[in-house]
Design an enzyme around this catalytic site. Structure first.
Site, PDB file in Angstrom:
ATOM      1  N   GLY A   9       0.794  -1.095   0.074  1.00 11.03           N
ATOM      2  CA  GLY A   9       0.191   0.127  -0.064  1.00 11.03           C
ATOM      3  C   GLY A   9       0.879   1.246   0.081  1.00 11.03           C
ATOM      4  CB  ALA A  76     -10.343   1.397   6.246  1.00  7.76           C
ATOM      5  CB  SER A 128      -2.594   8.976  15.773  1.00 11.79           C
ATOM      6  OG  SER A 128      -2.988  10.456  15.642  1.00 11.79           O
ATOM      7  CE  LYS A 183      -5.087   6.818  14.821  1.00  9.98           C
ATOM      8  NZ  LYS A 183      -5.932   6.875  13.790  1.00  9.98           N
ATOM      9  CG  HIS A 186      -5.998   9.525  19.309  1.00  9.25           C
ATOM     10  ND1 HIS A 186      -6.219   9.898  17.862  1.00  9.25           N
ATOM     11  CD2 HIS A 186      -4.743   9.950  19.659  1.00  9.25           C
ATOM     12  CE1 HIS A 186      -5.373  10.886  17.525  1.00  9.25           C
ATOM     13  NE2 HIS A 186      -4.483  10.858  18.465  1.00  9.25           N
ATOM     14  CG  ASN A 187      -8.991   8.972  15.278  1.00  7.34           C
ATOM     15  OD1 ASN A 187      -7.962   9.008  15.721  1.00  7.34           O
ATOM     16  ND2 ASN A 187      -9.185   8.574  13.902  1.00  7.34           N
ATOM     17  CD  GLU A 190      -7.925  13.671  15.375  1.00 10.69           C
ATOM     18  OE1 GLU A 190      -7.062  12.631  15.461  1.00 10.69           O
ATOM     19  OE2 GLU A 190      -8.308  13.763  14.167  1.00 10.69           O
TER      20      GLU A 190
HETATM   21  P1  NDP Z   1      -6.034   5.327   1.046  1.00  9.24           P
HETATM   22  O1  NDP Z   1      -6.874   5.007   2.141  1.00  9.24           O
HETATM   23  O2  NDP Z   1      -6.391   6.370  -0.148  1.00  9.24           O
HETATM   24  O3  NDP Z   1      -5.702   4.112   0.095  1.00  9.24           O
HETATM   25  C1  NDP Z   1      -4.903   3.945  -1.068  1.00  9.24           C
HETATM   26  C2  NDP Z   1      -4.092   2.680  -1.261  1.00  9.24           C
HETATM   27  O4  NDP Z   1      -4.978   1.553  -0.997  1.00  9.24           O
HETATM   28  C3  NDP Z   1      -3.514   2.455  -2.479  1.00  9.24           C
HETATM   29  O5  NDP Z   1      -2.098   1.969  -2.500  1.00  9.24           O
HETATM   30  C4  NDP Z   1      -4.357   1.435  -3.255  1.00  9.24           C
HETATM   31  O6  NDP Z   1      -3.632   0.874  -4.161  1.00  9.24           O
HETATM   32  C5  NDP Z   1      -4.780   0.495  -2.138  1.00  9.24           C
HETATM   33  N1  NDP Z   1      -5.977  -0.146  -2.467  1.00  9.24           N
HETATM   34  C6  NDP Z   1      -7.235   0.348  -2.534  1.00  9.24           C
HETATM   35  N2  NDP Z   1      -8.013  -0.734  -2.911  1.00  9.24           N
HETATM   36  C7  NDP Z   1      -7.343  -1.856  -2.974  1.00  9.24           C
HETATM   37  C8  NDP Z   1      -7.687  -3.412  -3.028  1.00  9.24           C
HETATM   38  N3  NDP Z   1      -8.600  -3.674  -3.304  1.00  9.24           N
HETATM   39  N4  NDP Z   1      -6.485  -4.092  -3.063  1.00  9.24           N
HETATM   40  C9  NDP Z   1      -5.277  -3.647  -2.847  1.00  9.24           C
HETATM   41  N5  NDP Z   1      -4.926  -2.474  -2.790  1.00  9.24           N
HETATM   42  C10 NDP Z   1      -5.840  -1.437  -2.552  1.00  9.24           C
HETATM   43  O7  NDP Z   1      -4.321   5.528   1.525  1.00  9.24           O
HETATM   44  P2  NDP Z   1      -4.006   6.464   2.542  1.00  9.24           P
HETATM   45  O8  NDP Z   1      -2.321   6.144   2.794  1.00  9.24           O
HETATM   46  O9  NDP Z   1      -4.688   7.575   2.927  1.00  9.24           O
HETATM   47  O10 NDP Z   1      -4.248   5.605   4.084  1.00  9.24           O
HETATM   48  C11 NDP Z   1      -4.000   4.321   4.099  1.00  9.24           C
HETATM   49  C12 NDP Z   1      -4.795   3.718   5.539  1.00  9.24           C
HETATM   50  O11 NDP Z   1      -4.094   4.467   6.520  1.00  9.24           O
HETATM   51  C13 NDP Z   1      -6.268   3.879   5.396  1.00  9.24           C
HETATM   52  O12 NDP Z   1      -6.732   2.669   6.146  1.00  9.24           O
HETATM   53  C14 NDP Z   1      -6.430   5.155   6.241  1.00  9.24           C
HETATM   54  O13 NDP Z   1      -7.727   5.019   6.760  1.00  9.24           O
HETATM   55  C15 NDP Z   1      -5.446   5.119   7.255  1.00  9.24           C
HETATM   56  N6  NDP Z   1      -4.895   6.284   7.825  1.00  9.24           N
HETATM   57  C16 NDP Z   1      -4.573   7.479   7.001  1.00  9.24           C
HETATM   58  C17 NDP Z   1      -4.265   8.631   7.606  1.00  9.24           C
HETATM   59  C18 NDP Z   1      -4.170   9.804   6.682  1.00  9.24           C
HETATM   60  O14 NDP Z   1      -3.780  10.914   7.209  1.00  9.24           O
HETATM   61  N7  NDP Z   1      -4.178   9.728   5.418  1.00  9.24           N
HETATM   62  C19 NDP Z   1      -4.045   8.969   9.084  1.00  9.24           C
HETATM   63  C20 NDP Z   1      -4.081   7.557   9.630  1.00  9.24           C
HETATM   64  C21 NDP Z   1      -4.538   6.409   9.151  1.00  9.24           C
HETATM   65  P3  NDP Z   1      -3.544   1.332  -5.784  1.00  9.24           P
HETATM   66  O15 NDP Z   1      -2.558   2.437  -5.914  1.00  9.24           O
HETATM   67  O16 NDP Z   1      -3.414   0.068  -6.557  1.00  9.24           O
HETATM   68  O17 NDP Z   1      -4.973   2.013  -6.049  1.00  9.24           O
END
Ligand code: NDP
Length: 478
Positions: A9, A76, A128, A183, A186-187, A190
């Protein structure tokens, strides 16, 4: 099979976490569903450390040292389940799969149980600090088995934020979903923090007619005292910011609709299930719902009368001082309620959570990082079985100093027609929880009337019922 750890990811959170690991000397395997993102990380940040990129999940797993550790940082929900299934089918007994995304703790419990059946470890880790934290040091809240923490803990502690005393902002929270549960709370806290800060801003803006920048100065000042925290700091920065297009204060050109991604609502729903009153968090969550362009808000606009009194503020400095104290008191209540929820969750799901440690690992890295978290840790050190954080001697002393100001703020807001859901609901909670006698007596009497739900007496043991539809005689139940 050389990498110490892998991350799948490569969106913003995953790539930053991988870079943080690499910068700390770990050999990091990389993978993303679409290859492009992995290539970008290598092209732009390859010099951060030792990366081992893979195009396929098979190669990714093969590049990991045993017992393998793979972190999932994808969207998620269903995507996380899909990636867990794929990874797990390629991994062996004793390997560790970490979900560092924002999963609902009940999903984490389900996933952990499924992987445990296969002899694999599943760790739901709350992370976080947003993008910046993931790169430079987040607060990390890992659940899962103790055995998995022995392998993971040193790496997570190394990449986590460090508190002033050097302690890592990462600790093994408890088994299965405990990390994601904490977590989640925590949120929720927040949400309450952000809302009550915004209520203080609103009062300065509406009651004192201060402009955004002047209010920003007040928050800068507050950030030097007990309220010192990341959220107060960024509030000051946001309030000082001018919009490039209009030249107006930025906050004045932002539409007043606050969105949500769900963790606040999860905190409230879970609290309802556990029977824990988290009124500050609930009001903050509903405040976002009210703001969000609801039909009710549209229908009310210009229609609902207010009858507010135009009260004069004789001493603006005193009013600002009152707001500061009210903010601190409301914040203490919100945190106390949040910790109650963690304690109730630990009891319900059999997690051995050290509440003082939770305050410790929130001191840096995370969004609610704040000076006063040390006071919470001290309270739980004094009494690990503390059943109400607010009843600790430090908090009773601090709240005592705030009470008159808190009441003045809520009374002024009510008389003036300014909404202060968190200021007011936390004060109501405070007065409820300390009340000698609550009107619950009448509620229970009503319940006995229409539903024969029985009641207890103040002056006798046992359970009673009045034969309301007959001769109203009292009967003692078995
Ligand atoms: P996103 O939630 O936007 O997810 C994108 C990623 O998920 C990409 O790498 C994408 O791959 C992959 N993906 C989506 N669908 C699939 C699938 N079916 N199979 C495999 N891979 C998949 O990314 P973020 O970095 O923003 O967040 C990641 C996690 O961290 C989430 O759970 C989020 O809630 C959590 N989080 C985020 C925060 C933030 O500030 N953004 C803070 C704390 C936690 P592809 O490139 O191939 O589409």
């Amino acid at each position: 099979d050389v990498a110490d750890i892998g991350v799948t990811g490569m969106a913003v959170m995953g790539s930053n976490l991988a870079r943080n690991l690499a910068r700390n000397g770990y050999k990091v395997a990389l993978h993303n569903r679409s290859v492009g993102k992995t290539e970008t990380v290598i092209a732009e940040h390859g010099s951060d450390g030792d990366f081992y990129p893979s195009e396929s999940m098979e190669d990714f797993v093969a590049s990991l040292q045993k017992p393998r550790v793979a972190i999932i940082m994808v969207k998620a929900g269903k995507p996380t389940d899909a990636v867990i299934d794929e990874l797990s089918s390629l991994m062996d007994e004793g390997d560790i799969i970490v979900d560092a995304g924002n999963a609902l703790f009940t999903d984490t419990r389900r996933r952990e149980a499924a992987l445990r059946e296969k002899g694999q470890h599943f760790v739901g880790a709350g992370v976080s600090g947003g993008e910046e934290g993931a790169l430079n040091g987040p607060s990390i809240m890992p659940g899962g088995t103790k055995a998995s923490y022995e392998r993971l803990g040193p790496m997570f502690e190394t990449i986590s934020a460090k508190a002033e005393d050097g302690a890592p902002c990462c600790v093994h929270v408890g088994s299965d979903g405990a990390g994601h549960f904490v977590k989640m709370v925590h949120n929720g806290i927040e949400y309450a923090d952000m809302q009550v800060i915004s209520e203080a801003y609103d009062m300065m803006s509406k009651a004192l007619g201060m402009d955004a920048s002047a209010i920003g100065d007040v928050f800068d000042e507050w950030n030097k005292g007990d309220l010192e925290s990341f959220l107060i700091e960024i509030t000051a920065t946001v309030l000082h910011h001018k919009d490039a297009t209009s030249g107006e204060p930025f906050v004045d050109v932002v539409l007043d609709q606050a969105a949500q991604k769900g963790t606040g609502a999860w905190t409230v729903k879970t609290a309802l299930d556990l029977g824990v009153p988290v009124t500050g968090i609930a009001e903050a969550t509903f405040a976002r719902s009210i703001s969000g362009g609801t039909p009710q808000r549209e229908a009310a606009r210009g229609v609902l009368p207010g009858e507010e009194q135009k009260l004069e503020i004789a001493d603006p400095a005193q009013f600002i001082d009152d707001l500061q104290k009210a903010l601190y008191a409301a914040k203490l209540v919100s945190y106390s309620q949040g910790f109650d929820e963690i304690a109730a969750g630990a009891e319900e799901f059999d997690w051995d959570i050290d509440l003082g440690d939770m305050a410790k690992i929130w001191r840096e890295g995370c969004i609610i990082r704040a000076r006063f978290l040390d006071r919470i840790t001290e309270a739980y050190t004094r009494n690990p079985k503390l059943s109400l954080l607010l009843s600790d001697e430090y908090f009773t002393t601090e709240i005592a100093k705030c009470i008159p100001a808190w009441r003045r703020v809520v009374a002024f807001a009510a008389a003036s027609g300014y909404p202060v859901p968190v200021f007011a609901s936390t004060l109501s909670y405070y007065d409820s929880v300390r009340a000698e006698r609550l009107p619950a007596a009448l509620v229970q009497a009503q319940r006995d009337y229409f539903g024969a739900h029985t009641y207890q007496r103040v002056d006798a043991e046992g359970t009673f019922h009045v034969e309301w539809s007959e001769d109203r005689r009292e009967t003692k139940q078995d």
